[in-house]
Design a protein around this motif. Structure first.
Motif, PDB file in Angstrom:
ATOM      1  N   ALA A  79       0.828  -1.199   0.000  1.00 65.10           N
ATOM      2  CA  ALA A  79       0.000   0.000   0.000  1.00 65.10           C
ATOM      3  C   ALA A  79       0.869   1.258   0.000  1.00 65.10           C
ATOM      4  O   ALA A  79       2.075   1.203   0.282  1.00 65.10           O
ATOM      5  N   HIS A 120       1.176  -0.009  -4.993  1.00 63.78           N
ATOM      6  CA  HIS A 120       0.469   1.239  -5.292  1.00 63.78           C
ATOM      7  C   HIS A 120       1.317   2.097  -6.218  1.00 63.78           C
ATOM      8  O   HIS A 120       2.540   2.217  -6.034  1.00 63.78           O
ATOM      9  N   ILE A 142      -7.485   0.511  -3.652  1.00 64.28           N
ATOM     10  CA  ILE A 142      -7.291  -0.749  -2.936  1.00 64.28           C
ATOM     11  C   ILE A 142      -8.216  -1.835  -3.466  1.00 64.28           C
ATOM     12  O   ILE A 142      -7.864  -3.022  -3.481  1.00 64.28           O
ATOM     13  N   THR A 178       0.878  -2.500   5.033  1.00 63.93           N
ATOM     14  CA  THR A 178       0.249  -1.208   5.285  1.00 63.93           C
ATOM     15  C   THR A 178       0.317  -0.939   6.769  1.00 63.93           C
ATOM     16  O   THR A 178       0.294  -1.880   7.588  1.00 63.93           O
ATOM     17  N   THR A 230      -7.147   0.038   6.102  1.00 65.30           N
ATOM     18  CA  THR A 230      -6.710  -0.670   4.896  1.00 65.30           C
ATOM     19  C   THR A 230      -6.422  -2.127   5.215  1.00 65.30           C
ATOM     20  O   THR A 230      -6.810  -3.033   4.474  1.00 65.30           O
TER      21      THR A 230
END
Length: 463
Positions: free
Chosen positions: A242, A275, A380, A400, A405
């Motif tokens: 993430a 990401h 996500i 993360t 998340t």
């Protein structure tokens, strides 16, 4: 005349040992011995079974160095990893030595004053196991220890590439005092032994770790005699990074997951989903650290990545890498090979691929090699969609530091084992197993002994 098969060192191609394959008659005789030994072994009280398992664990630890060397010779993994696997293997014996004393029944309040209801557990019978080459010690003890603890007898067919570790472990079990017919091994081709196991009237349970196609066939064949089955099958693990992740930590954990045993594990990270805001930084950091990994013979000091087990595995890896490059993937490091087909060894240097997409084979097929393909996501939900876009559901990882998340990923990832900021979640005291086509049942933890037990219900009336 006995049929022999050869065990080779995958790092050099050298012959280690010739092993005798058991005949059909010998295998059936071993099965019958295990069946006949069952009643006597099941009658041994749980505390005594626990004591014998602890003695086995002690014997294994006393022979740790020699076992690890044997494992590296026949499997190829670095010696440090083999030493770690011996510890991992004994952790299952230790755990189930204790669980043997915790097989509990219960009393259920009856709906009548004249009745009493009790539930008890009893061992299922003779258990047959088929184990893989990539973890020849741990995959055997993860099955044998709960079976023996429950009071079952046990027979195993190890992989033809790596039978020597299993043979030695069973010899040590016998030295520890576990009866010879209570735990046995047989050697031979998987399809031949598998058919004998599944068709046997004496075997009540099959436990298997290996490929999904073979597992499906074993399930089908076991149906005719309605055997219990535990299946730990293929995986295609995603690893999600993430935007708020600790990238240096994520890189370290990714390397530990992806390149252990040269990427030849069913739970290693196969699809790295990063990401887009941190893609370039993460990819560069990963490639830089991967370049430091030493490739070579597992017995040589400092080796991090050993050989690929055989030509078939090597060719699959090369095919996936070439396909990805042809379709636009960028090689950040690796794509180098040291092979000698005549001698019979195959080394793949750790490889990191960037700009991987869903058109590439590597995103849909389990690699079983030291190749890390990186793709990206924006939202996500997209990362979850990519991760779940597979029939497999064994292991998944995400990084993360945002609890929202993290909980969203936990709730929406369809995988039986999930590591949150953890690239190595496997442990003897935790349940290991997959969802979807990655298997049936769990191994490890308190759940791991249940598949070896039958539930018996008693209703006592006229009190």
């Amino acid at each position: 005349m006995a049929t022999m098969f050869n065990v080779y060192n995958p790092a050099t191609g050298e012959l280690i040992e010739e092993v005798t394959a058991h005949t059909e008659g010998e295998i059936k005789q071993a099965i019958k011995k295990g069946h006949l030994a069952f009643k006597k072994w099941a009658a041994v009280n749980a505390h005594e079974r626990s004591k014998l398992l602890r003695s086995w664990s002690q014997k294994v630890q006393e022979n740790k160095e020699s076992l690890a060397k044997t494992m590296t010779l026949e499997n190829g993994k670095p010696l440090a990893e083999s030493l770690g696997e011996v510890d991992y293997a004994t952790s299952y014996i230790d755990w189930y030595a204790e669980e043997a004393k915790r097989i509990y029944g219960r009393t259920i309040p009856a709906a009548s004053e004249s009745k009493r209801i009790t539930v008890s557990k009893q061992p299922i019978g003779l258990v047959a196991a088929i184990t893989p080459w990539n973890f020849p010690a741990a995959m055997m003890t993860r099955k044998a220890a709960p079976a023996l603890a429950a009071g079952c007898t046990f027979i195993v067919k190890p992989a033809v590439e790596t039978p020597l570790t299993t043979i030695r472990l069973i010899e040590l079990a016998h030295e520890a005092g576990i009866p010879t017919d209570a735990i046995q091994y047989v050697n031979g081709r998987g399809s031949v032994v598998g058919d004998i196991f599944t068709s046997s009237e004496f075997i009540r349970k099959i436990t298997f770790t290996g490929s999904t196609p073979v597992g499906k066939q074993l399930i089908k064949n076991s149906a005719d005699t309605v055997k219990h089955v535990t299946m730990e099958l293929g995986g295609h693990a995603p690893l999600i990074v993430a935007e708020d992740a600790d990238l240096d930590f994520a890189v370290t954990q990714t390397i530990g997951s992806k390149f252990r045993n040269a990427g030849q594990t069913c739970v290693c990270a196969n699809r790295i989903i990063v990401h887009e805001s941190v893609l370039d930084v993460f990819a560069d950091k990963l490639a830089k650290e991967v370049q430091k990994l030493k490739v070579g013979n597992g017995l040589e000091e400092g080796t991090n990545v050993g050989p690929i087990i055989n030509k078939k595995g090597y060719e699959k890896i090369v095919s996936q890498v070439n396909d990805a490059i042809e379709k636009g993937a960028q090689v950040l490091t690796g794509n180098k090979y040291d092979t000698d087909e005549e001698k019979g060894y195959y080394f793949v240097h750790p490889t990191v691929l960037k700009n991987v997409n869903s058109t590439m084979d590597i995103m849909h097929e389990e690699t079983f090699g030291p190749v890390a393909p990186i793709t990206s996501f924006k939202e996500i939900e997209e990362a979850v969609e990519i991760a779940n876009s597979t029939p497999f559901g064994l292991a998944a990882y995400f990084f993360t530091n945002n609890y929202k998340t993290g909980m969203y990923l936990h709730d929406h990832l369809d995988f039986g084992i999930i590591g949150w900021n953890d690239g190595g979640p496997s442990a003897a005291h935790a349940p290991f197993g997959g969802m979807k086509e990655s298997g049936l049942g769990r191994e490890g933890g308190i759940e791991g002994i249940e598949p070896y037990l039958e539930t018996k219900y008693l209703s006592v009336g006229n009190l």
